[in-house]
Write a protein that holds these residues in place. Sequence first.
Motif, PDB file in Angstrom:
ATOM      1  N   UNK A  71     -19.552   8.070  -8.479  1.00 19.62           N
ATOM      2  CA  UNK A  71     -20.491   8.723  -7.588  1.00 19.62           C
ATOM      3  C   UNK A  71     -20.734   7.811  -6.445  1.00 19.62           C
ATOM      4  N   UNK A  72     -21.271   6.725  -6.644  1.00 20.16           N
ATOM      5  CA  UNK A  72     -21.745   5.691  -5.691  1.00 20.16           C
ATOM      6  C   UNK A  72     -20.302   4.641  -5.349  1.00 20.16           C
ATOM      7  N   UNK A  73     -19.889   4.532  -4.153  1.00 20.66           N
ATOM      8  CA  UNK A  73     -18.888   3.357  -3.910  1.00 20.66           C
ATOM      9  C   UNK A  73     -19.400   2.336  -3.208  1.00 20.66           C
ATOM     10  N   UNK A  74     -18.809   1.193  -3.318  1.00 22.62           N
ATOM     11  CA  UNK A  74     -19.110  -0.121  -2.542  1.00 22.62           C
ATOM     12  C   UNK A  74     -18.141  -0.297  -1.477  1.00 22.62           C
ATOM     13  N   UNK A  75     -17.220   0.289  -1.507  1.00 22.79           N
ATOM     14  CA  UNK A  75     -16.125   0.088  -0.521  1.00 22.79           C
ATOM     15  C   UNK A  75     -16.785   0.597   0.722  1.00 22.79           C
ATOM     16  N   UNK A  76     -17.385   1.330   1.094  1.00 27.43           N
ATOM     17  CA  UNK A  76     -17.941   1.766   2.209  1.00 27.43           C
ATOM     18  C   UNK A  76     -19.082   0.932   2.907  1.00 27.43           C
ATOM     19  N   UNK A  77     -19.493   0.159   1.942  1.00 27.93           N
ATOM     20  CA  UNK A  77     -20.271  -0.966   2.463  1.00 27.93           C
ATOM     21  C   UNK A  77     -21.495  -1.048   1.750  1.00 27.93           C
ATOM     22  N   UNK A  78     -22.276  -2.061   1.629  1.00 28.82           N
ATOM     23  CA  UNK A  78     -23.358  -2.309   0.874  1.00 28.82           C
ATOM     24  C   UNK A  78     -24.716  -2.315   1.465  1.00 28.82           C
TER      25      UNK A  78
END
Length: 168
Positions: A71-78
């Motif tokens: 649901x929540x991706x880190x690859x888009x930036x944190x």
Amino acid sequence: MPMTTAISPEPSRVTAPISDFDPYAEDVLNNPYPHYEVLRELGPIVYLQRYGAYAIARHEEIDAVLRDHVTYCSSAGVGLANFHTEDPWRKPSLILEADPPMHGRTRKVVAGLLAPASINKLRATFEREAELLVDRVLDMGHLDAMPELCAAYPLKVFGDAVGVPAQN
């Protein structure tokens, strides 16, 4: 911290309190804990109107987000920037901005280096390099903190620790 409750204009249509909280305000940066407490009291998720982003500050919700890479991706930036829709302001981290399975593989490679016993062996070297870096910056008479401290120091000490030669 003024707050209203509304349906967010975001496509997910999450109902959340809306706040003008600014996590980057000087008073927050100087002492964030009272502000975080207020944020936690507002609800499990809060829409930060100033940034067009959601914030969570409660342990249970943070834990759930960190464990749900589907649901929540880190690859888009944190941070506030979405690396999938805009140019990153810096190069994405190989660990922080990586989703499984790449995150797990990268983490496994560096886990030994970052273990407390390994770091303690490098403490004197890290301190010496920090002092040398500060001396160099002071000699320059000016400072651009991001490239000259924030990027330079970890690249130097961790590069040395794993045998990656410095670029000149």
